[in-house]
Motif scaffolding. Structure first.
Motif, short mmCIF file in Angstrom:
data_model
loop_
_atom_site.label_atom_id
_atom_site.label_comp_id
_atom_site.label_asym_id
_atom_site.label_seq_id
_atom_site.Cartn_x
_atom_site.Cartn_y
_atom_site.Cartn_z
N ASP A 68 18.65 83.03 -20.98
CA ASP A 68 19.24 83.44 -22.25
C ASP A 68 19.86 82.28 -23.02
O ASP A 68 19.94 82.32 -24.25
N GLU A 69 20.32 81.25 -22.30
CA GLU A 69 21.02 80.16 -22.96
C GLU A 69 20.82 78.89 -22.13
O GLU A 69 20.99 78.91 -20.91
N VAL A 70 20.47 77.80 -22.79
CA VAL A 70 20.34 76.50 -22.12
C VAL A 70 21.37 75.55 -22.73
O VAL A 70 21.42 75.38 -23.95
N VAL A 71 22.18 74.96 -21.88
CA VAL A 71 23.15 73.95 -22.30
C VAL A 71 22.76 72.66 -21.59
O VAL A 71 22.84 72.57 -20.37
N ASP A 72 22.29 71.68 -22.34
CA ASP A 72 21.82 70.47 -21.67
C ASP A 72 22.68 69.27 -22.00
O ASP A 72 23.42 69.25 -22.98
N ASP A 73 22.60 68.28 -21.09
CA ASP A 73 23.36 67.03 -21.24
C ASP A 73 24.83 67.32 -21.51
O ASP A 73 25.45 66.73 -22.40
N ALA A 74 25.40 68.24 -20.70
CA ALA A 74 26.74 68.75 -20.98
C ALA A 74 27.86 67.86 -20.48
O ALA A 74 29.03 68.08 -20.82
N GLY A 75 27.54 66.85 -19.66
CA GLY A 75 28.58 65.99 -19.12
C GLY A 75 29.49 66.71 -18.15
O GLY A 75 30.71 66.51 -18.15
N VAL A 76 28.89 67.55 -17.31
CA VAL A 76 29.65 68.34 -16.33
C VAL A 76 29.19 67.95 -14.92
O VAL A 76 28.00 67.90 -14.63
N GLY A 77 30.17 67.67 -14.04
CA GLY A 77 29.86 67.43 -12.64
C GLY A 77 29.88 65.98 -12.23
O GLY A 77 29.31 65.63 -11.19
N ALA A 78 30.55 65.13 -13.00
CA ALA A 78 30.53 63.69 -12.69
C ALA A 78 31.88 63.12 -12.30
O ALA A 78 31.98 62.31 -11.38
N GLY A 79 32.95 63.53 -13.00
CA GLY A 79 34.25 62.88 -12.81
C GLY A 79 35.32 63.80 -12.26
O GLY A 79 35.35 65.00 -12.56
N TRP A 80 36.23 63.22 -11.44
CA TRP A 80 37.31 64.02 -10.86
C TRP A 80 38.22 64.61 -11.93
O TRP A 80 38.89 65.63 -11.70
N ASN A 81 38.26 64.00 -13.12
CA ASN A 81 39.10 64.52 -14.20
C ASN A 81 38.65 65.90 -14.67
O ASN A 81 39.37 66.59 -15.39
N GLU A 82 37.46 66.34 -14.24
CA GLU A 82 36.95 67.66 -14.62
C GLU A 82 37.53 68.77 -13.76
O GLU A 82 37.31 69.96 -14.05
N MET A 83 38.21 68.41 -12.68
CA MET A 83 38.66 69.43 -11.72
C MET A 83 39.55 70.49 -12.37
O MET A 83 39.50 71.66 -11.99
N LEU A 84 40.38 70.10 -13.34
CA LEU A 84 41.28 71.06 -13.95
C LEU A 84 40.53 72.06 -14.83
O LEU A 84 40.89 73.25 -14.87
N ASP A 85 39.50 71.59 -15.52
CA ASP A 85 38.80 72.46 -16.48
C ASP A 85 37.38 71.93 -16.68
O ASP A 85 37.10 71.23 -17.65
N PRO A 86 36.45 72.24 -15.76
CA PRO A 86 35.11 71.64 -15.80
C PRO A 86 34.34 71.87 -17.10
O PRO A 86 33.52 71.03 -17.48
N LEU A 87 34.56 72.99 -17.74
CA LEU A 87 33.77 73.33 -18.93
C LEU A 87 34.43 72.92 -20.24
O LEU A 87 33.92 73.21 -21.32
N LYS A 88 35.57 72.23 -20.14
CA LYS A 88 36.25 71.79 -21.35
C LYS A 88 35.35 70.87 -22.16
O LYS A 88 34.70 69.97 -21.62
N GLY A 89 35.27 71.11 -23.45
CA GLY A 89 34.44 70.29 -24.31
C GLY A 89 33.00 70.74 -24.40
O GLY A 89 32.20 70.14 -25.11
N THR A 90 32.64 71.82 -23.69
CA THR A 90 31.29 72.37 -23.77
C THR A 90 31.32 73.71 -24.49
O THR A 90 32.39 74.31 -24.69
N SER A 91 30.16 74.21 -24.84
CA SER A 91 30.07 75.50 -25.52
C SER A 91 30.41 76.66 -24.58
O SER A 91 30.56 77.80 -25.04
N LEU A 92 30.54 76.36 -23.29
CA LEU A 92 30.85 77.41 -22.31
C LEU A 92 32.34 77.50 -22.01
O LEU A 92 32.75 78.31 -21.17
N HIS A 93 33.14 76.70 -22.66
CA HIS A 93 34.57 76.66 -22.34
C HIS A 93 35.22 78.02 -22.52
O HIS A 93 34.98 78.72 -23.50
N GLY A 94 36.01 78.40 -21.52
CA GLY A 94 36.73 79.67 -21.56
C GLY A 94 35.95 80.84 -21.00
O GLY A 94 36.50 81.95 -20.89
N ARG A 95 34.71 80.64 -20.61
CA ARG A 95 33.91 81.74 -20.10
C ARG A 95 34.03 81.86 -18.58
O ARG A 95 34.23 80.88 -17.87
N THR A 96 33.88 83.09 -18.09
CA THR A 96 33.89 83.39 -16.66
C THR A 96 32.53 83.97 -16.29
O THR A 96 31.92 84.71 -17.08
#
Length: 350
Positions: A68-96
């Motif tokens: 239904d939806e493709v999000v590419d080159d999202a910059g998710v899964g690389a840095g420890w700074n993502e631990m608090l909010d992995p989807l921050k800065g992506t179109s998926l932010h805030g979704r469960t």
């Protein structure tokens, strides 16, 4: 399971991959089809965290209705700074998501992904240690990447993974394929003589001899040649006048180099033969009876995933050189696939 209810089917699913180049996307298609088969009503998001996904570009028509939806080159899964909010800065932010499937096995990335709000998390990283569901004791991870992905799906669904959703083919490419292979009575047999390296190629003269045998049985050999193999076209045409080379047909135009046209053409084949190559995986995307020829590379890891197929290994004929595979062995295996593809005249006549 008296007194207990089966878990509700997920309504929202997130699948994480690092990236999908065209070859990756073709190999993952059976997983995508099986995922939709397992969860027909779910909203499925495909997240490519570390690069582009061909599912949002070249291969988008093949996953229409499946993702239904493709999000590419999202910059998710690389840095420890993502631990608090992995989807921050992506179109998926805030979704469960009801279900998150992590298809990679790097523990650092898995720890980050596990922070995405979810109900069920499935991952094979660290021996499934971070997964909410695990395979039974003694389970051995399959060699083939696609089988590994299907194992994750089986954990998520609790059912065997069945990639039987009707294949999707780009409409423009399909219309062109019908023009290029326009004899509705013909039995088209696909032949892919090229590969990424000459060491992975069964000799061209064997492919020509095989095409001659196919033509002699009243079938039509169809040779699929990539741009780097066009020099073979005249040799094939002069050896087998009835052979068809659709990708070298001027009517193919710009689509002549597109995997979408190769897949659409393959859908019109009764069976096909290919080396271990990208072309073989394009044929597999059409899920046709496919004979794969292997030499230096292991088929357990790289063989295309099809409903009905066969593999011939050079090692079984005296060594790893592709020239060790006999013409007769290939012809016999092809004939068996063709026989299995023909309708049984006695079926329903009892």
């Amino acid at each position: 399971m008296t007194g207990r209810h089966a878990p509700a089917a997920p309504r929202s699913i997130l699948v994480y991959v690092g990236l999908d180049l065209v070859g990756d996307g073709l190999m993952k298609l059976p997983f995508v089809r099986a995922l939709r088969q397992a969860f027909p009503a779910a909203s499925i998001v495909w997240l490519a965290g570390k690069g582009p996904s061909a599912y949002s570009g070249t291969l988008a028509p093949l996953v229409e209705g499946l993702i239904d939806e493709v999000v590419d080159d999202a910059g998710v899964g690389a840095g420890w700074n993502e631990m608090l909010d992995p989807l921050k800065g992506t179109s998926l932010h805030g979704r469960t998501f009801d279900l998150v499937i992590d298809t990679q096995r790097r523990v650092k990335t898995t720890l980050i992904l596990k922070r995405i709000p979810h109900r069920v998390f499935i991952s094979g990283a660290a021996g499934y240690l971070l997964s909410n569901r695990r395979p039974p004791f003694g389970h051995r991870r399959p060699t083939a990447m696609i089988r590994q992905m299907l194992d994750l799906l089986e954990l998520a669904s609790g059912q065997p993974a069945v990639p039987t959703v009707t294949r999707t083919i780009d409409r423009t490419a399909d219309d062109l394929a019908r023009t290029l292979l326009d004899d509705g009575r013909a039995i088209y047999v696909g032949l892919v003589p090229g590969a990424g390296g000459k060491h992975k190629c069964w000799p061209l003269d064997r492919f020509i001899d095989l095409g001659s045998r196919i033509a002699g049985r009243g079938q039509t050999p169809v040779y699929l040649l990539g741009p780097g193999e066009s020099e073979w076209a005249d040799t094939i045409r002069s050896s087998i006048p009835s052979a068809v080379l659709p990708l070298q047909d001027p009517r193919a135009g710009a689509l002549g180099t597109s995997p979408l046209l190769t897949i659409a053409l393959a859908a019109r084949f009764t069976a096909a033969v290919a080396n271990d190559s990208g072309g073989g995986h394009m044929l597999a995307a059409a899920d046709i009876p496919l004979l794969s020829l292997f030499g230096p590379t292991p088929p357990a890891k790289f063989a295309p995933f099809v409903t009905r197929g066969a593999v011939l290994r050079a090692q079984d004929f005296g060594g790893g050189e592709m020239s060790n595979i006999p013409l007769q062995a290939v012809d016999d295996a092809l004939e068996l696939l063709l026989a299995e593809s023909r309708p049984d005249p006695n079926r329903g006549c009892r």
